[in-house]
Design an enzyme around this catalytic site. Structure first.
Site, PDB file in Angstrom:
ATOM      1  N   ASP A 490      45.646  51.289  14.368  1.00 28.93           N
ATOM      2  CA  ASP A 490      46.379  50.568  15.401  1.00 28.93           C
ATOM      3  C   ASP A 490      45.666  49.320  15.877  1.00 28.93           C
ATOM      4  O   ASP A 490      46.269  48.464  16.518  1.00 28.93           O
ATOM      5  CB  ASP A 490      46.474  51.478  16.637  1.00 28.93           C
ATOM      6  CG  ASP A 490      47.779  52.210  16.704  1.00 28.93           C
ATOM      7  OD1 ASP A 490      48.710  51.824  15.997  1.00 28.93           O
ATOM      8  OD2 ASP A 490      47.853  53.178  17.477  1.00 28.93           O
TER       9      ASP A 490
HETATM   10  C1  GLC Z   1      45.377  57.125  17.381  1.00 30.71           C
HETATM   11  C2  GLC Z   1      46.854  56.881  17.274  1.00 30.71           C
HETATM   12  C3  GLC Z   1      47.260  56.797  15.830  1.00 30.71           C
HETATM   13  C4  GLC Z   1      46.408  55.798  15.107  1.00 30.71           C
HETATM   14  C5  GLC Z   1      44.941  56.084  15.291  1.00 30.71           C
HETATM   15  C6  GLC Z   1      44.058  55.020  14.690  1.00 30.71           C
HETATM   16  O1  GLC Z   1      45.054  58.375  16.933  1.00 30.71           O
HETATM   17  O2  GLC Z   1      47.588  57.904  17.904  1.00 30.71           O
HETATM   18  O3  GLC Z   1      48.610  56.437  15.732  1.00 30.71           O
HETATM   19  O4  GLC Z   1      46.740  55.873  13.746  1.00 30.71           O
HETATM   20  O5  GLC Z   1      44.655  56.162  16.663  1.00 30.71           O
HETATM   21  O6  GLC Z   1      44.178  53.805  15.334  1.00 30.71           O
HETATM   22  C1  GLC Z   2      45.241  54.231  19.210  1.00 31.94           C
HETATM   23  C2  GLC Z   2      43.810  53.856  19.095  1.00 31.94           C
HETATM   24  C3  GLC Z   2      43.320  53.193  20.329  1.00 31.94           C
HETATM   25  C4  GLC Z   2      44.260  52.108  20.774  1.00 31.94           C
HETATM   26  C5  GLC Z   2      45.646  52.669  20.926  1.00 31.94           C
HETATM   27  C6  GLC Z   2      46.625  51.657  21.369  1.00 31.94           C
HETATM   28  O1  GLC Z   2      45.354  55.338  20.018  1.00 31.94           O
HETATM   29  O2  GLC Z   2      43.008  54.968  18.829  1.00 31.94           O
HETATM   30  O3  GLC Z   2      42.029  52.724  20.147  1.00 31.94           O
HETATM   31  O4  GLC Z   2      43.844  51.565  21.969  1.00 31.94           O
HETATM   32  O5  GLC Z   2      46.054  53.211  19.722  1.00 31.94           O
HETATM   33  O6  GLC Z   2      47.791  52.283  21.810  1.00 31.94           O
END
Ligand code: GLC
Ligand code: GLC
Length: 822
Positions: A490
């Site tokens: 993300d």
């Molecule tokens: C969190 C989010 C997931 C994303 C991951 C890596 O676990 O829920 O959607 O793939 O972070 O950013």
């Molecule tokens: C996922 C990631 C986090 C980021 C978030 C945004 O959960 O793990 O680091 O801030 O997505 O929604």
């Protein structure tokens, strides 16, 4: 150092001190009513949606920590204490919190009085039951008073903590001290207008007194630990009018030496049909009929015990679908109990409500829910089916997706943004897993709308086609998929260029450069593309299948040609076409995601474990060498020490945390699976053990979070607090680690035409038995394992040798004995 121990026979974790490094929680409920419950009775309850239907209050970020819960104060001759230790914090002579599957029991003893509270949400009910047993452990008669306590939330949890100008005037309750089954308090804020639901908090005996006004019960300027009513020894019979409605009953109890008495408290959610909201013509008295019926079902301790028994049976049945007996109790408990339990929790909660997610911000993720399904589908396939339809119904006609949807309305949620180009392919992953589990190919004909638009329905298979074609249509200069806003990671925002403080990367303007490409999505396409082709083939669409396979081959070539850095796979190309994840850069040289997913997909695997020239072997060796730590593999290395505007959120984290060099427990299993793909089961198992919580129990003082639930992240090697976990419970980590261990290391995985048995776990587990129930048949698989690299199992099925590793599906009701020699 440990703070408790596993009780495998009871399927419980037993916490033996209140002083864990962080609140260690459990989840109650698996259908509509849920509670979070810490070992100190903290947490909150909600009905279906943690934001819109919050029953009780909890204060995140509070001092002291873990404030808000369901508390039982004891006043024993002036000595005031709470058996959950919090909030009064009086020393206890005995403390024990047992977290089980869907229930917890917290016991505290002080001054010769032992109080054990069992908390659970019964199957089929929208209520939390608290069954309390009071035991006099002295040889003299004891008389004391118990004061229960919950604090109501005014339903919308976000509004509840922001809109005080309105909310402090709207609180309303009704008190029914002579309720048919004891005494009851009703929280009915907003019921006089549009709500058709209220909460009830009751005890199964006529209470000696009650309170519903928080300031009266707690006392102005007091903390919960100093609450005045329990200290005074007597309820004030306060009736809330605005301000802060709470629920408390006082019950005076006398116990002979050695005697035990029990009480049952119920915290329930009740809905009435709109035309049937009131008990009187003037619309002043709420219709309590359904509440009374609920309380009648839990009017005795025996009724509560029977409901708990039913819940236990339910879990025994769920867990019978996959179990292993390996001789290593850590592996067995991780696989048989806790990982599967967490899969249920993540399936239910998505990323909404935990001690790290407030239940306000995040709905069901398109990507997250599809992945959660992978670890859940064998438990309750019908619910997985329903979820698939819900998710697919939010897809756009061009195959792209809202990143999230709201569980109550099932509508896509634009506030969280869209344009994450990995999202569509996860739908293929979820659907394929569901069909392999169930054989329900018919689901592909199910009519499913786009963006919930009535009239836009097409067969589910067409949604898969749109997912596949979305990737095909969005390829960049190297033939690799365009990343869009981000991919699985993300925080890899290659088109964002945000320089405004606090601007969310998820919704900030995304430049459409058409250049930034993701090697992760490329690997994902090669990994799941064949499933799409296979499903097309089985629908008689031979041309579609053939074309899809051709496109997968093209993508594989593109990865090997344009995404190979010499020793490992690149991570991406940025907005300007520059490389990300290359040895040419001082930071972020190598990233975990492409090494895992590309090798999982079979890209560059060569001839197996001894093929030192194979890209897959080089990439996995480099991953261990550069990313490896005793606590798992970090996400990339070296972490970024400065903000990289062209990369976005990933570089916002201090080095070693989260996506910037943290150990993401979600993608470590991709590397485990990749290791099994090249025949190196021993290395896969070694990595498995580094992040599996049951194997980290001994270092609970370093890990700090629950030893029975995976956390999203463990701080990486460049972090100040290396080895410390954060974000426990709600993470795709649960599903993926279960997939890795159960399907690829222990090696028992469903496929379209049978059950694949292909163990690759290395020499440390020389023999084991897996029992797998699939489509109604039971497979008992006994494995004798050399664990040698590259060794492949030879199978006998009911005594007869077979070629290959596919055990054909057996009729429902039958038992098949499989022997595997590796
Ligand atoms: C969190 C989010 C997931 C994303 C991951 C890596 O676990 O829920 O959607 O793939 O972070 O950013
Ligand atoms: C996922 C990631 C986090 C980021 C978030 C945004 O959960 O793990 O680091 O801030 O997505 O929604």
């Amino acid at each position: 150092m440990r703070y408790g121990h596993f009780d495998d026979a009871a399927r419980e974790y037993v916490i033996t001190t209140p002083h864990t490094p962080y609140p260690w929680i459990n989840y109650l409920g698996s259908e509509e009513f849920f509670s979070l419950l810490s070992h100190q009775a903290g947490g909150y309850s909600f009905y279906r949606d943690a934001k819109m239907r919050r029953l009780t209050r909890y204060r995140y970020n509070n001092i002291p920590a873990d404030a808000g819960g369901r508390y039982l104060y004891i006043n024993d001759g002036g000595d005031v204490w709470t058996p959950s230790w919090l909030p009064v914090k009086a020393d206890l002579d005995f403390f024990e919190a047992r977290h089980g599957l869907g229930y917890s029991a917290i016991t505290g003893e002080r001054g010769g009085l032992r109080v054990k509270t069992l908390f659970f949400v019964p199957l089929g009910e929208t209520a939390e039951i608290q069954k309390v047993e009071f035991t006099n452990t002295t040889d003299v008669v004891k008389t004391f008073t118990a004061f229960s306590f919950v604090e109501f939330c005014l339903w919308n949890a976000e509004d509840d903590q922001t809109n005080y100008q309105r909310n402090l005037s709207i609180g309303e309750v009704e008190v029914e001290q002579d309720s048919p089954h004891g005494s009851a308090i009703y929280h009915r804020t907003e019921y006089r207008e549009r709500r058709d639901h209220y909460a009830v908090f009751a005890v199964n005996t006529r209470a000696d007194g009650f309170d519903t006004d928080r300031d009266t019960f707690v006392g102005a300027y007091n903390s919960l630990g100093e609450a005045s009513v329990p200290r005074s020894g007597k309820s004030a019979n306060s009736v809330a009018s605005g301000w802060y409605p709470v629920g408390s009953h006082s019950v005076e109890i006398t116990l002979e030496p050695g005697e035990t008495k029990s009480l049952v408290y119920v915290l329930g959610y009740v809905e009435n049909p709109v035309g049937d909201k009131w008990a009187d013509d003037a619309h002043q008295i709420i219709n309590k009929t359904p509440a009374h019926a609920l309380l009648g079902r839990f009017a005795t301790a025996d009724q509560a015990d029977a409901a708990l028994e039913a819940l236990r049976d339910h879990w025994s049945n769920l867990l019978s679908k996959y179990s292993v007996s390996s001789g290593d109790e850590r592996l067995d408990r991780q696989v048989n109990i806790w990982n599967q339990y967490q899969n249920m929790v993540t399936f239910n909660m998505s990323r909404s409500a935990s001690y790290f997610e407030t239940g306000i911000g995040r709905g069901m993720g398109f990507r997250d829910s599809n992945q959660d399904l992978l670890g859940f589908v064998h438990l309750v396939p019908e619910r997985a089916r329903e979820r698939i339809i819900d998710i697919a119904s939010t897809q756009f006609p061009d195959g792209s997706a809202y990143h999230q949807y709201q569980p109550l309305t099932k509508r896509g949620n634009n506030n969280i943004g869209s344009g994450f180009n990995d999202d569509p392919l996860w739908l293929i992953a979820g659907v394929a897993a569901y069909i392999k589990e169930t054989g329900d190919f018919g689901v592909l004909d199910e009519p499913v709308p786009f963006d919930n638009e009535p009239g836009s329905e097409v067969p589910l298979f067409e949604h898969l086609t749109r997912s596949f074609e979305f990737t095909v249509d969005h390829r960049g200069p190297h033939g690799l998929p365009l990343i869009g806003r981000a991919d699985w990671n993300d925080c890899l925002n290659l088109n964002a260029f945000s320089t405004t403080p606090g601007e969310p990367f998820q919704t900030t303007e995304n430049k459409t450069g058409g250049v930034a490409e993701s090697v992760f999505i490329a690997g994902q396409f090669v990994f799941y593309g064949p499933d799409y082709a296979e499903l097309a083939e089985r629908r008689g669409l031979t041309d579609v299948a053939e074309r899809a396979r051709g496109l997968v081959d093209e993508m594989r070539d593109a990865v090997l040609t344009h995404a190979w850095d010499g020793r490992w796979f690149l991570r991406a190309y940025d907005y300007y076409g520059g490389k990300i994840g290359t040895h040419e850069h001082p930071e972020g040289k190598i990233w975990i995601e492409p090494q895992g997913i590309a090798v999982m997909a079979g890209i560059g695997v060569g001839s197996g474990p001894d093929d030192a020239d194979a890209p897959a072997i080089k990439a996995l060796d480099a991953a261990e060498e550069m990313l490896g730590t005793a606590h798992g593999l970090v996400l990339q290395y070296p972490a970024y020490t400065t903000y990289q505007v062209h990369m976005g959120e990933v570089s916002t984290y201090p080095p070693g945390y989260k996506e910037n060099g943290g150990i993401f427990c979600h993608n470590n299993p991709w590397v485990m699976i990749a290791e099994t793909r090249v025949g190196r089961g021993g290395r896969a198992y070694d990595l498995y053990k580094r992040i599996a919580p049951a194997f980290r129990e001994e270092i609970s003082d370093v890990h700090r979070l629950e030893p029975y639930a995976y956390a999203q992240m463990i701080a990486g090697k460049q972090a100040v607090r290396h080895g410390e976990a954060k974000n426990s419970w709600l993470t795709g980590t649960a599903a993926w680690n279960f997939v890795a261990i159960s399907q690829h290391l222990l090696g028992v995985r469903p496929d379209y035409d049978g059950l694949i048995v292909d163990p690759r776990i290395g020499p440390e587990v020389p023999e084991f038995t897996v029992t797998r129930v699939l489509r109604g048949a039971t497979y008992v698989i006994t494995v004798t394992n050399s664990g040698a690299d590259g060794a492949v199992a030879k199978l006998t099925v009911d005594g007869a040798a077979i070629d290959g590793n596919l055990v054909p599906h057996a009729p429902a009701g039958s038992t098949v004995r499989v022997e595997a020699r590796v």
